[in-house]
Every structure is written in structure tokens, then in C-alpha cells.
Design an enzyme around this catalytic site. Structure first.
Site, PDB file in Angstrom:
ATOM      1  N   GLU A 169      17.641   7.442 -92.460  1.00 52.69           N
ATOM      2  CA  GLU A 169      16.663   7.412 -91.367  1.00 52.69           C
ATOM      3  C   GLU A 169      16.267   8.800 -90.834  1.00 52.69           C
ATOM      4  O   GLU A 169      16.606   9.158 -89.697  1.00 52.69           O
ATOM      5  CB  GLU A 169      17.185   6.532 -90.226  1.00 52.69           C
ATOM      6  CG  GLU A 169      17.408   5.096 -90.651  1.00 52.69           C
ATOM      7  CD  GLU A 169      17.678   4.164 -89.473  1.00 52.69           C
ATOM      8  OE1 GLU A 169      17.923   4.646 -88.354  1.00 52.69           O
ATOM      9  OE2 GLU A 169      17.624   2.940 -89.687  1.00 52.69           O
ATOM     10  N   ASN A 296      15.607   0.180 -94.265  1.00 51.26           N
ATOM     11  CA  ASN A 296      16.305  -0.390 -93.108  1.00 51.26           C
ATOM     12  C   ASN A 296      15.283  -1.101 -92.237  1.00 51.26           C
ATOM     13  O   ASN A 296      14.235  -0.534 -91.914  1.00 51.26           O
ATOM     14  CB  ASN A 296      16.955   0.696 -92.254  1.00 51.26           C
ATOM     15  CG  ASN A 296      18.159   1.337 -92.930  1.00 51.26           C
ATOM     16  OD1 ASN A 296      18.554   0.927 -94.025  1.00 51.26           O
ATOM     17  ND2 ASN A 296      18.746   2.332 -92.284  1.00 51.26           N
TER      18      ASN A 296
HETATM   19  C1  FCB Z   1      20.105   2.171 -87.477  1.00 48.16           C
HETATM   20  C2  FCB Z   1      21.226   3.117 -87.856  1.00 48.16           C
HETATM   21  C3  FCB Z   1      22.585   2.476 -87.833  1.00 48.16           C
HETATM   22  C4  FCB Z   1      22.739   1.523 -86.664  1.00 48.16           C
HETATM   23  C5  FCB Z   1      21.594   0.559 -86.598  1.00 48.16           C
HETATM   24  C6  FCB Z   1      21.697  -0.468 -85.507  1.00 48.16           C
HETATM   25  O1  FCB Z   1      19.058   2.926 -86.947  1.00 48.16           O
HETATM   26  O2  FCB Z   1      21.018   3.615 -89.158  1.00 48.16           O
HETATM   27  O3  FCB Z   1      23.548   3.483 -87.833  1.00 48.16           O
HETATM   28  O4  FCB Z   1      22.880   2.225 -85.505  1.00 48.16           O
HETATM   29  O5  FCB Z   1      20.395   1.252 -86.477  1.00 48.16           O
END
Ligand code: FCB
Length: 446
Positions: A169, A296
Site C-alpha cells: 500500500e 487489497n
Molecule cells: C490495510 C493495511 C493492513 C491493515 C488493514 C486493515 O490498509 O495494509 O495492515 O491495517 O488495512
């Protein structure tokens, strides 16, 4: 357990995901060096309840038990990250053999249990020493250090680990670390700083792809990006334009350089004087062919014009519906939509859903179980949407639920529980939640 109606494809990874700082604890054990998170959690008011990752799930000491549970559940993959400052305590130079051995043993036991390791080199964590030297990701030359670290780790683990992710991310890392200040290092320097950090993260990414390939010729190399499907709140042209800007800021700014070798033009124009210096050759460095995209997804983004994140100037709208403890909308179709959108705009060989999950705090009931019904529904419905996209030709080859266990949820501390394994943070007792049994049942269909 009621029938979930899912039949997993033959060649498909099903697992859970975690990140080093969120689960390991043991922040001073065996000569681990301090990371930016160790520093940031000390700032008064930074983390809810003043929580820290000092102990977290004590996974550094209890990893065998955690892997036993994964084996018992029959999961065939596990995504975790490496703590840079555990391996190289000061960011560069002296290696900490004990730190490296920890990950090496973890990998051995995963393989013994037939669980494929997916390793993330950077999940929001940076040795504090490198933050103090030139501001962490604000220093262009940080890619040399990241490369040294990558070289060491891939040489050590590359004979056994074949799935490598450079960064987790990059938007969150750069914007929340350097502009909104919500995450470590907690700086509120402005959008220009976020873009600068982001560019240096991408240069670092580009530089290490070749290092990984040199050390692990049969590696699959990728990056993990947080992608939400963006929808304008109304048909009003102002909302449509705002949605386009948000899509540009969060999705296209990160996908275009990887797949097209350039930042999106509309966003370049919008950021104008806030842009970092892009030197000749930078975009070629960043534009490395990858073997997979890690995606993600937690929710969709419904966007109207507003004043947030100027000059992006948006406002997030919360449509009526169901929401998690994080206040995030639960919208399974959003996973299908973003997979389709990504595949049609950035065709790629493979996509893994590297994180997807929901925060809900369900207690252990007198029967000794954790009936996390909302998470069971959430995971089941999202997996169905991922498989639907796959049936329609999107190359989805794996799904990782976030998260393996309840853990240190960054600025929210231990308030937010995302795990499929419940952790009692007082006793460190692990309890398998119903959602983990759901994954077990789905795994059996393969
Ligand atoms: C994402 C992160 C992870 C966790 C989730 C809820 O942004 O990669 O570490 O915090 O959110």
C-alpha cells in the site's frame, strides 16, 4: 456450519495475511533495532488508548502455535511481512543473524506444513535510524538501503520463498505517513511530501525487482496496492469529476507507473508545483514487468466534490447500508467491481487479493467459541465475488483474508479486531473464530 456454496478452483491460494509490526511484539528482543512505529507509538495521543506494538500477539515467541492453527485449518498460503529493523537494526550495515533466523525458521515450518509463504518486504515499517537520516522515504537515496536489505533477505530465503512483494500500500505509506500524519512517522508535511515519499518508494520498488530476480530466478515478484472501486455520489458533473480525481489519487497514480511507465497526466496537472522532481530514467526504473498484482480491498469509495485532501478536493459519502466497526461500508460487489476495473484497464498475468476483511469485535461466548457471524458473511460474500470475477476471466489466483489474528491495528491500537483467530491480549490465548472455520471448510472444497 451452514453450506457456504463456494467451490474453490484447483490451483488457488487461500490463506490469511499479517504484518510484522502488527503481530510480532518482541520489539527489543534478540537485538531488533527500533522502527518508526516504535517511535511513533510513544507520541501522546497518536494511538488509541496509548496502545503499542511492544507485545502485540507475541508472535515472535508464539509463531509455532500460530502456524499449527493455520495447518489445522488447511490453508495453503500465508502472507506476512519482514521487519527490516529486525534483520538490519540500523537500516544498513550490520546484519542481525538472529532476526534473519526467525524468518528462516518460520519459512521452514510453513513449507513443512505445505503452506506457501508470500513475503512482503515492506509493510509500513522502516528502521528509525533511516527516518532520522534525511527523513526516511523523503530521501531519494533510500533505495540503496532498501536494495541492500532486499538483497540480504532474498539471498537468505530465496531458495524457499518464491512469492515476493516489494511494498504494501504505497498510497497509505506515503499519504498517511507524511501528509495526514495518521501513521508513522506521523508527519503532516503536505501533499508535496507525500508525493515525494511516494516517488522514492516507487524508485525503491523498481530498483529491487531486478535484485529479487537475480537472487531468486524462479520468483514471482509483485507489489500490493490498496484499490477501491470509485463511484461518484451523484450524476452531478462536480461529483463525477471529484470521483475521477480520487481514482487518480489512489488508484491510477499507483497503477499507471507500474503498467504504463508514467504518472497519469490529469493528476500531474492537478498536483502541478507539488510534484517531486522526476529525473530522467525514473519512470523506466519504476516500470518493471511484474508477475502479479496484489490487490487489497475493504470497501468501495463513493465520492462527491469537497474540500478533503486539497487539491484532490473530495468528500467521502457513506451510502445507507451496513458498516463495520471501522465505519467502513460492507459492500461485497465492490470487490468484483474493482477486480473487473483493474483487469480491463491494466491487464496483468495474475492478481492475488492480498487483503480483504472486516473489523468486528465479537466476544468469546460461554461455549468457548467466537461466533463472528458478520465476518463469516463478509468473507463468504467477498470470496464469491472474487470467484465470480475469475469465472469472467479476471486472473484471480488467490485470496488472503485480513487478518490471521486480531492484532495492533495501527492508529486504532487493539480496538479494532480483524482476525479470524481471536487473541486475548491479556493472556495471549488464541481462539479459532467461526470465520476461520469457514475458511477451513472452503479450503476443503479444493
Ligand atoms: C490495510 C493495511 C493492513 C491493515 C488493514 C486493515 O490498509 O495494509 O495492515 O491495517 O488495512
Amino acid at each position: 456450519m451452514e453450506d457456504h456454496g463456494i467451490k474453490l478452483p484447483k490451483e488457488f491460494y487461500l490463506g490469511t495475511a499479517s504484518a510484522a509490526y502488527q503481530i510480532e511484539g518482541a520489539t527489543t528482543q534478540d537485538e531488533r533495532g527500533p522502527s518508526i512505529w516504535d517511535q511513533y507509538v510513544k507520541v501522546p495521543g497518536a494511538i488509541e488508548n496509548g496502545d503499542t506494538g511492544d507485545i502485540a500477539c507475541d508472535h515472535y515467541n508464539r509463531w509455532r502455535e500460530d502456524l499449527e492453527i493455520m495447518k489445522h485449518l488447511g490453508l495453503n498460503a500465508y502472507r506476512f511481512s519482514i521487519s527490516w529493523s529486525r534483520v538490519i537494526p540500523k537500516g544498513r550495515g550490520k546484519l542481525n543473524k538472529k532476526g534473519l533466523d526467525f524468518y528462516s525458521q518460520l519459512v521452514d515450518v510453513l513449507l513443512e506444513y505445505k503452506i506457501t509463504p508470500f513475503v512482503t518486504l515492506n509493510h509500513f515499517d522502516l528502521p528509525q535510524k533511516l527516518q532520522e537520516e534525511g527523513g526516511g522515504w523523503l530521501r531519494r537515496g533510500v533505495h540503496n538501503d532498501f536494495n541492500e536489505y532486499t538483497d540480504i533477505v532474498t539471498q537468505e530465503l530465496g531458495d524457499r520463498v518464491k512469492h515476493w512483494t516489494t511494498f504494501n500500500e504505497p498510497w497509505e505509506l506515503a499519504w498517511q505517513g507524511y501528509h495526514t500524519g495518521e501513521d508513522a512517522p506521523g508527519l503532516k508535511l503536505g501533499v508535496d511530501a507525500a508525493l515525494e515519499a511516494s516517488h522514492n518508494v516507487y524508485l525503491s520498488h523498481g530498483h529491487v525487482v531486478q535484485t529479487i530476480r537475480d537472487n531468486v530466478p524462479d520468483a514471482e515478484v509483485g507489489i500490493v496496492i490498496h484499490l477501491n472501486h470509485v463511484e461518484p455520489a451523484t450524476k452531478n458533473p462536480k461529483d463525477i469529476a471529484a470521483a475521477k480525481r480520487w481514482e487518480g489519487c489512489q488508484n491510477r497514480w499507483y497503477l499507471d507507473p507500474i503498467y504504463q511507465g508514467q504518472y497519469p497526466e490529469d493528476m500531474m496537472k492537478l498536483y502541478g508545483p507539488l510534484l517531486p522532481e522526476i529525473q530522467p530514467g525514473d519512470m523506466e526504473t519504476i516500470n518493471q514487468p511484474l508477475d502479479y498484482l496484489g490487490l487489497n480491498m475493504y470497501r468501495r469509495s463513493v465520492i462527491s466534490g469537497g474540500t478533503d485532501l486539497a487539491p484532490v478536493n473530495i468528500k467521502r459519502v457513506n451510502p445507507p447500508g451496513e458498516y463495520s466497526d471501522m465505519g467502513w461500508e460492507i459492500y461485497p460487489k465492490g470487490l468484483y467491481d474493482i477486480l473487473k476495473w483493474t483487469d480491463s484497464n491494466y491487464p496483468t498475468k495474475k492478481i492475488y487479493v492480498t487483503e480483504n476483511g472486516v473489523a468486528c469485535n465479537d466476544p468469546i461466548t460461554p461455549d468457548g467459541r467466537c461466533h463472528d457471524t458478520r465476518r463469516v458473511t463478509y468473507l463468504r460474500e467477498h470470496i464469491k465475488q472474487a470467484l465470480k470475477a475469475r469465472e469472467e476471466g479476471v486472473p484471480v489466483h488467490g485470496y488472503f483474508a485480513w487478518s490471521t489474528m486480531d492484532n495492533f491495528e495501527w492508529a486504532y491500537g487493539y480496538n479494532m479486531r480483524f482476525g479470524v483467530i481471536h487473541i486475548d491480549f491479556k493472556t495471549q490465548k488464541r481462539t479459532i473464530k467461526n470465520s476461520a472455520y469457514l475458511l477451513q471448510n472452503i479450503a476443503k472444497t479444493q
